[in-house]
Enzyme design. Structure first.
Site, PDB file in Angstrom:
ATOM      1  CE  LYS A 183      30.764  47.531  47.484  1.00 12.97           C
ATOM      2  NZ  LYS A 183      32.204  47.426  47.887  1.00 12.97           N
ATOM      3  N   GLY A 235      33.001  46.653  37.147  1.00 11.32           N
ATOM      4  CA  GLY A 235      33.763  45.603  37.829  1.00 11.32           C
ATOM      5  C   GLY A 235      33.835  44.347  36.989  1.00 11.32           C
ATOM      6  CB  SER A 236      34.676  40.896  37.928  1.00 10.18           C
ATOM      7  OG  SER A 236      33.637  40.498  38.809  1.00 10.18           O
ATOM      8  N   GLY A 240      28.992  41.185  37.571  1.00 12.65           N
ATOM      9  CA  GLY A 240      27.990  41.807  36.716  1.00 12.65           C
ATOM     10  C   GLY A 240      26.848  40.855  36.380  1.00 12.65           C
ATOM     11  CD  GLU A 257      33.684  49.681  32.146  1.00 12.43           C
ATOM     12  OE1 GLU A 257      34.269  48.617  31.813  1.00 12.43           O
ATOM     13  OE2 GLU A 257      34.176  50.551  32.868  1.00 12.43           O
ATOM     14  CB  CYS A 291      37.777  47.307  32.228  1.00 15.15           C
ATOM     15  SG  CYS A 291      37.374  49.044  31.978  1.00 15.15           S
ATOM     16  CD  GLU A 388      39.221  41.915  32.685  1.00 12.51           C
ATOM     17  OE1 GLU A 388      39.263  43.114  32.350  1.00 12.51           O
ATOM     18  OE2 GLU A 388      38.279  41.420  33.343  1.00 12.51           O
TER      19      GLU A 388
END
Length: 503
Positions: A183, A235-236, A240, A257, A291, A388
């Site tokens: 996705k 992703g974030s 996660g 990750e 990231c 972040e």
């Protein structure tokens, strides 16, 4: 010094043909979502609607997983040398269509064409070439003499490097004999859908790769589906954590990750001009949508003024504008939602007392844009030093000793990457062993290679992608050999002892 003006040098949009609408790619065919729902994907530089894309629901996720499960039996039974042929074909087709894919990526993502053309696409092809080479050598990867695939991998990728993150995940999964349901992010679905066409062009058997588009609810359905054996997510950190809770207590393997707040550390003996280029590339590459971006600059006090003067001069030369212009350095922010977050955190930096600076920069009237920005007078208590931002915003902190640099660099919930700038090799080795980061660059930043593992610690996730290590996540019972762990530990301890002596 003379000032040079750059004439516009736009890449032609004619090389890519975007259809008015796209369906889901399941079992080798495109089709509508079961409930007929769709959403629009926009070009962030102009807010132009590029296409209409199907929104996958629970029924569609189930169909995709079942197609992948059906294909797994025959795909995993193929000799590795046969699987490698498909991966080699995919890699070559990506190279042949690289100009088309680069334009598509810049249109849908907002990143400068120079980056998608010169960085993303070469790396995408390289990952498929690299893992094609591993497909018939898995018995020699260090994970047992007869390693077995896990089954069906559910993979969710972000919007900052859509095609590259796809390659990071699909290439090792296929090389090891797994099948895939992937996705892409809802704001950047097009390159994944074009990749589906590449799979057909390469003759990949039906059901081996399935592409389902949608928002976060689609991803949640995929993660929770009982037919998934392995979840891979980039992703974030917030998402996660949700995924980790969902798979907890199940048999599913998972790699995450996640976010980062990397420190780029500059010592007083560093070559200033080289360091400035590394700082600029570390935070302003892809508009800071990275990231592992070097969003915290830690500079030794004695060279702070010299380095900041040089950095501001360099920032003043950055060109912001049309992503398809080959002269552009900084493109558009990916979405209105992300732009609002960047603005909110930058405003918080000012409100908390940090000094904000940005070069004179005229922003386009349409689209989502944010000028490259620098904050000085930042402390570790500031939000801009802790959270972040995922945008072109750099926070500058200072240090006096290597020990202080390490303490400040590690004072973060993240642990994805770091950079060290110094001419002293012993200091690099000492720092690298002290920094709690998955990847540490020395006298460079944001350099990637398919043969090199990538991943983080703490809230930056767990597991590794890339290199031999990237195979482990897709093999049943894989574990690093004890002898290799012992050898690496011994090397680390020896290097630390030498660093203590020489530092």
């Amino acid at each position: 010094m003379p000032v040079f003006e750059y004439a516009p040098a736009p890449e032609s949009r004619a090389v890519v043909d975007i259809a008015p609408s796209y369906g889901l790619f399941i079992d080798g065919e495109f089709g509508e979502a079961g409930d007929g729902k769709v959403f629009k994907t926009l070009s962030p530089s102009s807010e132009e609607v590029l296409s209409e894309v199907a929104q996958a629901g629970a029924e569609d996720v189930d169909r995709a997983v079942k197609a992948a499960r059906k294909a797994f039996t025959s795909w995993s039974a193929l000799p590795g040398s046969e699987r490698a042929k498909y991966l080699f074909r995919i890699a070559r087709i990506i190279q042949e269509r690289s100009r088309e894919l680069a334009v598509l990526e810049s249109l849908d993502n907002g990143k400068p064409i120079r980056e998608s053309r010169d960085s993303d696409l070469p790396l995408v092809a390289a990952h498929f070439f690299y893992y094609a080479g591993w497909a018939d050598k898995l018995a020699y990867a260090g994970y047992g003499r007869d390693p077995k695939p896990l089954g069906v991998a559910g993979q969710i990728i972000p919007w900052n490097f859509p095609l590259l993150m796809l390659a990071w995940k699909i290439a090792p999964a296929l090389a090891t004999g797994n099948t895939v349901v992937l996705k892409p992010a809802e704001t950047t679905p097009l390159s994944a859908l074009f990749f589906a066409d590449i799979c057909r062009q390469a003759g990949l058997p039906k059901g081996v790769v399935n592409i389902i588009t949608g928002d976060g609810s689609t991803g949640a359905e995929l993660v929770a589906h009982p037919g998934i054996d392995k979840v891979a997510f980039t992703g974030s950190t917030e998402v996660g954590k949700t995924i980790a809770r969902t798979v907890a207590g199940t048999r599913k393997r998972v790699t995450l990750e996640l976010g980062g707040k990397a420190a780029n550390i500059v010592f007083d003996d560093a070559p200033i001009d080289q360091a400035v280029e590394g700082i600029v590339g570390g935070i302003f590459f892809n508009q800071g949508h990275v990231c592992c971006a070097g969003s915290r600059l830690l500079v030794q006090e004695s060279v702070q003024d010299e380095l900041l003067d040089a950095l501001k001069r360099r920032m003043g030369t950055l060109r912001l504008g049309d992503p398809l212009d080959k002269n552009t350095d900084i493109g558009a922010i990916n979405s209105a939602e992300q732009l609002a977050r960047i603005r909110a955190l930058a405003d918080a930096g000012e409100a908390e007392g940090a000094e904000r600076w940005a070069p004179a920069c005229e922003l386009p009237s349409s689209g989502y844009w944010f000028a490259p920005t620098l904050f000085t007078g930042v402390t570790q208590a500031h939000r801009i030093a802790r959270e972040e931002i995922f945008g072109p915003v750099l926070s500058v902190l200072t240090f006096r000793t290597p020990e202080e640099a390490v303490a400040k660099a590690n004072n973060t919930p993240y642990g994805l990457s770091a950079g060290i700038w110094t001419e002293k090799g012993s200091r690099i080795l000492w720092m690298a062993n002290k920094l709690r980061a998955g990847i540490v660059w020395s006298n460079t930043f944001n350099k990637f290679d398919p043969a090199s593992p990538f991943g983080g610690y703490k809230e930056s996730g767990y597991g590794r992608e890339g290199g031999r290590h990237g195979l482990e996540a897709y093999l049943a019972g894989a574990a690093e050999p004890t002898s290799e762990r012992s050898e690496r530990s011994e090397r680390s301890e020896r290097s630390e002892r030498e660093g203590e002596r020489d530092r």
